[in-house]
Design a protein around this motif. Structure first.
Motif, short mmCIF file in Angstrom:
data_model
loop_
_atom_site.label_atom_id
_atom_site.label_comp_id
_atom_site.label_asym_id
_atom_site.label_seq_id
_atom_site.Cartn_x
_atom_site.Cartn_y
_atom_site.Cartn_z
N LEU A 297 27.75 -19.98 21.77
CA LEU A 297 27.70 -21.42 22.04
C LEU A 297 28.20 -22.25 20.87
O LEU A 297 28.61 -23.41 21.05
N GLN A 316 25.32 -22.51 28.84
CA GLN A 316 24.21 -21.69 28.38
C GLN A 316 24.00 -20.48 29.27
O GLN A 316 23.78 -19.36 28.78
N CYS A 319 26.84 -17.85 28.75
CA CYS A 319 26.66 -17.14 27.47
C CYS A 319 25.45 -16.21 27.53
O CYS A 319 25.47 -15.12 26.94
#
Length: 616
Positions: A297, A316, A319
């Motif tokens: 990130l 988010q 990832c």
């Protein structure tokens, strides 16, 4: 105590003062911890007292037969340390025994086969001996009092007991004798006692009494691992107990396993994220997955994004999928396997992985490739579009089938239900900062009332952490004697500009290292205070295989709180996410505490109506 105007988006004010703060997943434990600080104890005295009280008042979430990782900063030591309270597999726990001898393809999620060495007691004793100031009797007094005199049952304890009522009545009669002793499931608010547990700790104190504070603690450790506690556990593990396979199995844990293990101290894993250094326990936990998510990130422009908007959630989640694919491929006990931590956190590896993140949701498991390391989990199709890790064959479970739908647990996680009852418990958490700047963060779990039968002589049951092992000799998380399972337990501590600053964590199994980075990113990029960052709408993905029996996955699924809003849900669906909308306040049970100069701050999750922060 400072009175702070609540953020308009928070349920309560962030605690702010200079004396000290305590936050935990249960208000009684928080009050006990604050009482220790008020009477001159330090953060470590308070932490151990809180931990033992949580075993009493949240027995569906943790217990003496469970495990714990702790991260602490002792100002006298001058650097953060990890205390490993994760006990290993017994000497008799081999893949050959379970797979070939018993015909299993997964370690059961309940009963005695999945029991590891109970690690929490020895870990707490080590923390108290090396970092605390109080005598053991003073630290144990609150837990003994609540077990002996009673505490009010929260609704979720009663709901959990109701789920396994038939199992207790038909098979686990020692558990029925404790939790159904008045003829049925106790009502919420009932003052509940556990006299056997109170006597267990009282007897440890009697047999350890005398001499210095440190000498008493050392004797208590021996009483636990070599005395009457170990003897009772050894004897109980020789009995046959029904588990989720639909068969009865004896335990593999022995008194010799307990006598041969002790809690250890390790250096934490670390990752630099701007001003912050985020610290986690080693790859025998899943904590590295938070660090990998932050590494990924860091390459995106998160400042200014709506922390509950589609762009933020999408990045988010995508990832997280990559980090957890690596978890399931590379993580394991570093005493047994070489885990390529440096490579997993390196810029070159992370840059290549980051390029896999597009504006579309991935529906595949995509671990990285590191020559000489790791092995991807094998998966098989199952009911309802779900996936279960393992292989088909004679070991197919006959009890506790994989449901096509899941029921929400108290923190919004999926709970697996079958004829054998609820097979997944959850966890507790606490964070403490004292006036001197000492900090401790811990995520105790295991030994849930629904994990295995109560040992009547002790008043508690054993854990089932071994269900996280893989029955594949070539996998980093493969079952082996003396090896630590790759745990989901994941406390976090962060430095800011090189100084210890923030401690936080959450129950939630596989969701812990999804909610943990979400909180941190909201605090760092959106400028939210601790309470606002906890209260903000949250989510989790069930894309990857669960760490818990029956190891199911739900590719592409993202579960969001209703508060994220219909426009965000629609946009996530447009990007290919399989979005399920849960209740408005259902995701996570985070707590957090910080030190900033003389200031001490704390916050706790309002979800579940249990967590509280206190301080002044």
């Amino acid at each position: 105590m400072s009175f702070v105007t609540p953020d308009p988006f928070t349920t309560r004010p962030e605690i702010d003062g200079t004396f000290g703060v305590v936050t935990s997943t249960h208000w009684i434990a928080t009050a006990v911890g604050m009482g220790v600080l008020e009477r001159g104890g330090n953060a470590f005295d308070a932490g151990v007292a809180v931990a033992f009280v949580l075993q009493v008042v949240e027995p569906h979430l943790n217990g003496p037969g469970g495990d714990v990782p702790l991260i602490l900063h002792d100002v006298r030591v001058g650097r953060p340390q990890v205390v490993c309270g994760q006990g290993p597999a017994p000497a008799a726990a081999t893949i050959a025994h379970l797979r070939d001898g018993l015909g299993l393809d997964l370690v059961p999620g309940t009963g005695l086969l999945a029991t590891c060495v109970p690690g929490s007691f020895d870990a707490y004793m080590r923390v108290l001996r090396d970092h605390g100031t109080w005598r053991l009797a003073d630290v144990l007094a609150p837990a003994i009092a609540y077990a002996r005199d009673g505490y009010p049952l929260v609704e979720r304890i009663c709901a959990t007991i109701a789920t396994v009522e038939a199992l207790f009545t038909e098979h686990w009669t020692t558990s029925a004798a404790l939790y159904l002793r008045d003829g049925g499931v106790p009502a919420p608010g009932t003052l509940f006692t556990n006299p056997a547990l109170a006597e267990t700790y009282a007897r440890i104190l009697r047999e350890a009494a005398g001499g210095s504070r440190e000498a008493e603690i050392e004797r208590a450790r021996r009483v636990w691992s070599q005395g009457f506690v170990a003897e009772a556990i050894d004897a109980f593990c020789r009995t046959e107990v029904m588990d989720v396979t639909g068969r009865r199995h004896r335990g593999l844990l022995t008194g010799a396993d307990m006598a041969g293990w002790a809690a250890s101290v390790e250096e934490p894993l670390a990752y630099e994220y701007g001003r912050y250094t985020v610290l986690k326990a080693g790859p025998w936990t899943q904590g590295l997955a938070t660090l990998q998510q932050l590494a990924l990130l860091k390459g995106f422009a998160l400042d200014g994004l709506d922390p509950a908007g589609a762009d933020f959630i999408h990045l988010q989640v995508e990832c997280a999928k990559l980090a957890f694919a690596d978890r399931d491929t590379f993580y394991g006990d570093p005493d047994f396997v070489a885990v390529p931590v440096e490579t997993l956190l390196s810029d070159a590896y992370t840059d290549a992985r980051r390029r896999l993140v597009t504006d579309r949701a991935s529906l595949e498991q995509r671990p990285g490739t590191i020559p000489g390391h790791g092995k991807a989990l094998d998966a098989r199709a199952s009911e309802g579009g779900r996936t279960a890790v393992g292989s088909t064959g004679a070991g197919e479970p006959t009890v506790g089938r994989i449901p096509s739908r899941v029921a929400p647990a108290e923190d919004g996680r999926a709970a697996e239900n079958g004829r054998a009852g609820l097979v997944r418990g959850d966890t507790v958490h606490f964070d403490i900062v004292d006036r001197d700047g000492n900090m401790v963060t811990a995520t105790p779990s295991g030994g849930w009332l629904q994990s295995s039968p109560v040992i009547p002589a002790l008043g508690f049951c054993l854990g089932t952490r071994a269900q996280m092992f893989v029955l594949d000799e070539g996998h980093p998380a493969a079952l082996a004697p003396g090896k630590r399972p790759r745990s989901t337990l994941s406390p976090t501590l962060a430095l800011r500009d090189g100084e210890p600053y923030l401690a936080w964590g959450s129950p939630g199994g596989d969701q812990q290292d999804q909610w943990i980075p979400q909180f941190f990113l909201r605090h760092v990029h959106a400028g939210m205070n601790l309470q606002a960052a906890i209260d903000a709408p949250a989510w989790h993905t069930e894309h990857f295989p669960s760490s818990f029996w029956p190891r199911t996955s739900r590719p592409g699924v993202v579960v969001v709180e209703g508060r994220v809003g219909s426009a965000t849900v629609a946009e996530l669906r447009r990007r290919g996410h399989v979005v399920e909308v849960g209740p408005d306040w259902s995701e996570g049970r985070l707590t957090a505490a910080s030190r900033d100069g003389r200031r001490r701050r704390a916050a706790a999750n309002p979800r579940g109506m249990q967590g509280y922060a206190a301080g002044r």
